[in-house]
Each structure stands twice: as C-alpha cells, then as structure tokens.
Enzyme design. Sequence first.
Site, PDB file in Angstrom:
ATOM      1  CE  LYS A 112      -3.921   1.782   2.783  1.00 26.99           C
ATOM      2  NZ  LYS A 112      -4.727   1.458   3.984  1.00 26.99           N
ATOM      3  CB  SER A 193      -7.991   3.360   3.233  1.00 28.30           C
ATOM      4  OG  SER A 193      -7.060   2.794   4.152  1.00 28.30           O
ATOM      5  CB  SER A 217      -8.258   0.313   6.010  1.00 32.44           C
ATOM      6  OG  SER A 217      -8.981   1.504   6.185  1.00 32.44           O
TER       7      SER A 217
END
Length: 549
Positions: A112, A193, A217
């Site tokens: 990420k 996210s 997330s």
Amino acid sequence: MRASILASQVIYIAYTTLSVYAAPPDASSKFPPLLDATLDQLRQGLDGGAFTSVDLVNAYVARINEVNSALRPVAEINPEALAIATQLDSERRSNGQATASKPLHGIPILIKDNIATCDLMNNTAGSYALLGAKVPEDSTVAAKLRKAGAIILGKANLSQWANHRSLNTSNGWSAYGGQTVAAYYPGQDPSGSSSGSGVASSIGLAWASLGTETDGSILSPAQISNIVGIKPSVGLTSRYLVIPISEHQDTIGPMARTVKDAAHLLSAIAGPDGKDNYTSAFPFRSVPDYAKACTNDGLKGKRLGIPRKLTDGNGTDPTAAAFQSALKVLREAGAEIVDNLTFPGLDVLNEKYPNAEDVVLRTDFVSNLKEYLSHLVSNPNNITSLEDLQAFTQASPKEYWPERDTGIWNETLARGLNKTSPEAYSNETTIRYLAGQLGLTGALKNYTLDAIVLPTDFIINVAALLGTPVVTVPLGKMPANTSFTKNSVGNLNETGPNKPFGIGFAGDKWTEEALIGMAYAFEQRMQVRTTIKLFIQPRTELKDVVKKQ
C-alpha cells in the site's frame, strides 16, 4: 471528482477488451494461472526452473498494464523490480540451499502506498503533498519483506490518507492514484482504504499485497474483493515509517487469495521493532510460523461465540442466509457454537459516546503525522504538520479541493485536538472498558471462547477499537437480482449483483495463530473464492511471457 467518474466509466469499455472471455490455463501445467497461483506453486516453479522471478515480474507488470487504466489498483511500479528479480534469480542458481531459507525468495508483492520504501518509488498516501518526499530507510515491514526475499513490485493505490481527509469522498480515490474500482461488477466500490491492495490480489496482479488498517481498511476491501485479509493485533507488526492515522489502532497486515498465503506473509512481517514501542508487547520468543496453523482440524473443539445483536440482518437476506449455512459447516468441523451473546458495553458506547473513536483517531493523527514527517530526509513541499498539509491540499488543483473536502482535518484543527487534550485519554479508556471488558474481550473470557464469528462487516469496528485481530475469509456473494445502488458521491456502485462478502474470525490479542487455523479449516470446507467469477480480469499468463523468450 471528474477523474474518479472517468475511471468508473472506463470499466465498461475495458470489459470488451479484457479476458472476461478467455479460458483459464490448465491449472495442472507447470505454469500456474496467476489468478489463483499460491506461494507453494510459485516456489515450486521457481525452484524447479520452470520459470524465473524475471518472468514473474514481466507477467505481473503486463497484467497491471492491461487493467490499470480501468481499475487503478496500482499507483506505481517499482522501476528496480526487474533488476531485483535478476539478482534473486542469480542467487537461486548459485545457491539454491540459501534461497530455501527465504520463504518469499523471488516472489513479487505489492504494498500500500502509505508503507514507505527507501528506493526509487514514492511514498505518498495518495497525495501530491508527499510526492518526492524521501525516508532515511525502508519501513520495518518493507525491510522484512526484502529480508524474506520478496520483490516489492510496486505501490498499491489507496483511499487518500487512508480515508482520513474528506467527508465527501469515495473509497479508493486518491489524488495521486485516481479512483480504484473493484472487479466483480461494473463500477464496483472497492471499499477502503487498502483498496488497491485488495483489487490487485483479487485479480492476480501480484502474489499478494500488504494493507493497513485503522478501522476496516484491510478487512472491508478484502471481503469486497473476495480474498483473505488478516488484520493483526496492534503491536504484532511494526508501524515504523508507515504513514499513520493512529498509534492506538493502526496495524499492517496481509491481503491474499488463500488463508495459507496470508499466513506466510504475516510471518514475514511480524515481530518486535525497537522503533515502534507498541511491538514491545510482542509475547513470543520468535515469530510463529503461521502457515503451520493451516490444518484441516483447525476448528475441532473450538468454542465460537455469536453476538447476534451486532448484525442487522433479519435472517433472510443473502449475507444472513450464507452465515447460517456457515454455522452448520463450523459445527460439522467440530466447533461448538455459543449463540446469542450480548456485548452490553457497545450499546452504552454507541449511545453515550458516539464520537469517542473520532476523538482518539484525530488526536493521534495530529501528533503521529508530525512524527512521521519529522523522519523525512527530503520534503519538497515542506509539509511538517497537519496545518501545512491542509494548506497545501486546499491550494493545489491536483488535490481536487473542495470537490473532495478536508472536513476531517478542519474539525480536528478547529477543536485544537492534540496529545495533551484530556478528552483523548478519557475517550480511550472509555472505549477499552465498554468495547473490551463489557464487549468482545470480556465475552471471550467470560464464555471461555476461542473466537467470535460474524459476517465480516459486523466484527470490524469493535476489533478496531481494541486493537485485536480478525481474519476474514470469502463467504458468498449477492444474487443476480441485486439492485445497483450508488455510493454517497455518486461515482461508484456500492452494491450490485455478484458483490462478494466474507466471514470474520475475531479473537483476543495475539491469537492470530488460532484464528488462522480456524479460518483455514473453514476455507477448505467451503472453497468459496473460486466460485465467484470476476467481471474483469487481465489475460497475460506466465506461459505467454516464457514463450516470448
């Protein structure tokens, strides 16, 4: 907002050109299909010489290039990936025994874009504010990946600032990376996210991905993308040089297509780190080999609690019906179900302290962000505080303000929240008592339970509040007659036919090993993931890359 709408529209065009029609390659061949390839299969092919890490990188990059304009799961590809793969291939040829001790040797992974690396890639959290900013060294989890032999293939897109900027944005959108779209129906909301990490793993753009979680997330985008996600205990994995929200709730974990692969990845990144004092509570002498927990009898003799009141289904909706079927499978696997538990503290928390979590997160963000920024050795936009970040965001056309507002930051700064705010400590202790002793951890202890089991959506928040672990596994999908419904921004379909959903196994801190064993035993009996077909996926396979040589 304009860019995100374009991204969601282009998926309809891409549908006609990508391999929704292509027959999958023979899974028994020496080239495992990359949509489903496991670590064991990839290592067998690499160690046996059927293909190389360079082949893997080339195949995954080709797959990314096929879908990235439509789905936007990848923000950057590592320009050094091929060179790293070449070096690792050389190591494998010259010293196969040494590479055997590196479980991820030559395996491409996406991380990420809030997990910092000290290389030619950016570390942006999806914002132009940090474009070009450099850290003094790799984040601890990135360094551990490299030590395990992994190739960091690139940075996965995310909800900007891990969904901690706007009150009017969409999941998976960032100014730098664009709008991520999931792959199971047109214009699918990818949740957030760790949106790009979830989508990338689901369609085979890397072997697996790393995500981060503060509240949902990892778990939510994992279930939406029909994969396994492990949200570890806070303190099991280091957050050093990971762009933060909250020291109390942030954690880094794996997102993979199988429980065993997620377990392998967790072992690679777990462990204490002197640069993250929360990891000093790590209770083990050495990092567990979590993959060894993946046995078919992982549910035998386990006591599983079901707090029905946490769900909002009436027992007949698709998620509730699938969960009822799952309970039967759990019993058949040897688990004892303790039904209709109550978490009395959660009612009090929700009714009397509805903003408690927001206060903790926003208080943490002010100081934790400032600490991260203080480590930067290059900071082109001179962002040293939340005030600086807000000013940059509101002044830069690239940041799509005010179409995507800075509402969370506005409220934080207006209230003057910081580490010295007395309300921060009082809210934190209130959460621990009501969500913990009178909630999840209290129920685990009082009923002598091994885990709490619920449809994934309903276990996310309480585990986030407590920093306790959850493993989500694919459970089912929404039926073909499900109506499309838009998200609040109107640029993505929040629900639709074929939308995947998961089941979550939640436990007390440090119980990842047991949860993985339970999740694996369930996964092996259900085998849900391969029954839910993608709406869009890339074509390129290993055999195509090897043939070109």
